[in-house]
Structures are given as structure tokens and as C-alpha cells.
Design a protein around this motif. Sequence first.
Motif, mmCIF file in Angstrom:
data_model
loop_
_atom_site.group_PDB
_atom_site.id
_atom_site.type_symbol
_atom_site.label_atom_id
_atom_site.label_comp_id
_atom_site.label_asym_id
_atom_site.label_seq_id
_atom_site.Cartn_x
_atom_site.Cartn_y
_atom_site.Cartn_z
ATOM 1 N N ARG A 76 25.430 -5.505 4.374
ATOM 2 C CA ARG A 76 24.145 -5.284 3.900
ATOM 3 C C ARG A 76 23.022 -5.633 3.508
ATOM 4 N NH1 ARG A 76 29.045 -2.542 0.298
ATOM 5 N NH2 ARG A 76 28.576 -4.509 0.099
ATOM 6 N N SER A 77 22.999 -7.098 3.116
ATOM 7 C CA SER A 77 22.139 -8.074 2.831
ATOM 8 C C SER A 77 21.868 -9.161 3.435
ATOM 9 C CB SER A 77 22.076 -8.754 1.120
ATOM 10 O OG SER A 77 21.635 -8.974 0.896
ATOM 11 N N ILE A 78 21.023 -8.708 4.447
ATOM 12 C CA ILE A 78 20.582 -10.023 5.344
ATOM 13 C C ILE A 78 18.974 -10.161 4.956
ATOM 14 C CG2 ILE A 78 19.993 -10.392 7.716
ATOM 15 C CD1 ILE A 78 22.100 -8.127 9.017
ATOM 16 N N ILE A 79 18.483 -11.108 5.061
ATOM 17 C CA ILE A 79 17.148 -12.029 3.892
ATOM 18 C C ILE A 79 16.243 -12.520 5.804
ATOM 19 C CG2 ILE A 79 16.382 -13.226 2.497
ATOM 20 C CD1 ILE A 79 18.906 -12.751 1.167
ATOM 21 N N ILE A 80 14.563 -11.664 5.458
ATOM 22 C CA ILE A 80 14.351 -12.167 6.319
ATOM 23 C C ILE A 80 13.202 -13.026 5.358
ATOM 24 C CG2 ILE A 80 13.248 -11.983 8.758
ATOM 25 C CD1 ILE A 80 15.810 -11.168 8.864
ATOM 26 N N ARG A 81 12.840 -14.285 5.744
ATOM 27 C CA ARG A 81 11.623 -15.326 4.970
ATOM 28 C C ARG A 81 10.919 -15.351 5.941
ATOM 29 N NH1 ARG A 81 15.184 -18.958 1.109
ATOM 30 N NH2 ARG A 81 16.000 -17.043 -0.174
ATOM 31 N N ARG A 82 9.819 -15.160 6.284
ATOM 32 C CA ARG A 82 8.233 -15.386 6.813
ATOM 33 C C ARG A 82 7.040 -16.193 6.030
ATOM 34 N NH1 ARG A 82 7.432 -10.006 10.440
ATOM 35 N NH2 ARG A 82 9.105 -11.235 11.519
ATOM 36 N N GLU A 91 9.557 -12.185 1.281
ATOM 37 C CA GLU A 91 11.298 -11.890 1.803
ATOM 38 C C GLU A 91 11.646 -10.216 2.007
ATOM 39 O OE1 GLU A 91 13.581 -14.684 0.131
ATOM 40 O OE2 GLU A 91 14.802 -12.890 -1.128
ATOM 41 N N GLU A 92 12.388 -10.553 2.967
ATOM 42 C CA GLU A 92 12.449 -9.229 2.921
ATOM 43 C C GLU A 92 14.107 -8.353 2.924
ATOM 44 O OE1 GLU A 92 11.830 -5.013 5.789
ATOM 45 O OE2 GLU A 92 10.544 -6.637 6.401
ATOM 46 N N ARG A 93 14.825 -7.530 2.724
ATOM 47 C CA ARG A 93 16.117 -7.646 3.110
ATOM 48 C C ARG A 93 16.231 -6.272 3.148
ATOM 49 N NH1 ARG A 93 19.468 -10.144 -0.785
ATOM 50 N NH2 ARG A 93 18.341 -10.931 -2.486
ATOM 51 N N VAL A 94 17.848 -6.980 4.578
ATOM 52 C CA VAL A 94 17.332 -6.242 5.970
ATOM 53 C C VAL A 94 19.100 -5.274 5.951
ATOM 54 C CG1 VAL A 94 17.250 -5.369 8.104
ATOM 55 C CG2 VAL A 94 15.600 -6.605 7.254
ATOM 56 N N PRO A 99 23.216 1.848 8.653
ATOM 57 C CA PRO A 99 23.163 2.788 9.739
ATOM 58 C C PRO A 99 24.086 2.355 10.551
ATOM 59 C CG PRO A 99 21.834 0.791 9.758
ATOM 60 C CD PRO A 99 22.544 0.709 8.145
ATOM 61 N N LEU A 100 25.239 1.605 10.360
ATOM 62 C CA LEU A 100 26.528 1.847 11.339
ATOM 63 C C LEU A 100 27.791 2.520 10.747
ATOM 64 C CD1 LEU A 100 26.930 -2.075 12.403
ATOM 65 C CD2 LEU A 100 27.103 -0.748 13.417
ATOM 66 N N ILE A 101 27.742 2.755 9.466
ATOM 67 C CA ILE A 101 28.441 3.333 8.801
ATOM 68 C C ILE A 101 27.972 5.120 9.024
ATOM 69 C CG2 ILE A 101 29.095 4.350 6.598
ATOM 70 C CD1 ILE A 101 30.711 2.318 7.085
ATOM 71 N N GLU A 102 27.335 5.147 9.063
ATOM 72 C CA GLU A 102 25.986 6.434 9.230
ATOM 73 C C GLU A 102 25.600 7.509 10.307
ATOM 74 O OE1 GLU A 102 22.901 6.640 6.926
ATOM 75 O OE2 GLU A 102 24.242 6.199 4.628
ATOM 76 N N TYR A 129 32.927 -1.690 1.117
ATOM 77 C CA TYR A 129 33.114 -2.387 2.951
ATOM 78 C C TYR A 129 33.418 -2.271 3.703
ATOM 79 C CZ TYR A 129 30.534 -5.858 5.298
ATOM 80 O OH TYR A 129 28.854 -6.120 6.596
ATOM 81 N N ASP A 130 34.066 -1.144 5.073
ATOM 82 C CA ASP A 130 34.358 -1.379 5.463
ATOM 83 C C ASP A 130 34.732 -2.607 6.500
ATOM 84 O OD1 ASP A 130 36.317 -0.481 7.918
ATOM 85 O OD2 ASP A 130 35.593 2.031 7.504
#
Length: 170
Positions: A76-82, A91-94, A99-102, A129-130
Motif C-alpha cells: 500500500r505504501s511504495i515510495i517513488i523518488r525522482r 516523491e510519490e506514494r503508490v 487494486p489487487l483487493i478490488e 492486510y491480506d
Amino acid sequence: MGLTLDEVETKVAYELGQRFLQEPPDLIAVLSQPRPVQLTILGEVTRPGYYFFGPGITLNNVIRGVGGSTPQADLRSIIIRRPLVDGTVLEERVDLYTPLIEGTHLPQLRLQGGDTVIVSKLDPTQKDYDRNLIAQTNLAQPTITVRVLIPTAPIGLAIRNLTLPNGSAA
């Protein structure tokens, strides 16, 4: 060198015109092979490190390419630093978990050279968290190693490592 195709055309035409020709020629530059994208992958992935991928690589393909996420990963919290040219860092959280759950499409975020991907660690107190679902996806590492301590006579222990499919109950 960090030049665009237009900049290459302009620079080469100018230099040819200044040194060898009476006027700058019409010139077309063509990219014969795209430059690979260098990324730094950190956090809860099987093989963190520095990697080269083809241009246009997506986040989910990067995670698969480094062996998947660990069982402690919080997708749920993957950080992309550019890093930007002026020295600032975006910095963006992805979120790849929702999307996997839904059952919706994963975000198709395309990574660029110099990006750093950080897969966060799951808070152990999280109850919503499954982990079983994540373990069965192609974003998780395919196998896990379990260390088993076996009592032996008279007073001893034998250690055995078992490799199991991720998400298995055995």
C-alpha cells in the motif's frame, strides 16, 4: 551526454557548418537503441540494489524483476523518488495492494532513469492486510525458506531449511 535528438541535430549541424561546410546542413538524428533506465530498488524486496531496465518499465514489472516483495512488504505504501535537474526530488506514494483487493487495474506508473523505488515495511500490528492474497500474486517472491529446529537425542537440535511456495499453509 544527456542531449535530446533535436539538440544533437542542432549541435552537429552547427559544428559541421562552422568547421567543414559553408553553411549548416539539414540533419536528422535517429535513436538506434533506447538508453536503459537505471533504478535503485530498496526496502522489502527479495534482491534490493541497482538495476538497469528497458525504457518504459512499469512499477509492477520492476518488483517482479527484482524477485518480488518479501512477506514483510506493505504494497500500500511504495515510495517513488525522482530527482529533477534543479536538484529537487519529487516523491510519490503508490498503492499496489488496493487494486489487487478490488480487482481493478494496477497503476501503470512508468519509471525513469535515476528513480528510487522503496517498498515499505508492513506494520506488524496491521490486521486489515491480506498477506495470503499478496503471497499468491506475482508481486511476491515465489518461494520462502523456513528454518525448522528438530530435537535430537539425547539433548540436541538439528536445523533444516525447507523451501516452500509463498503463501503455503504447510
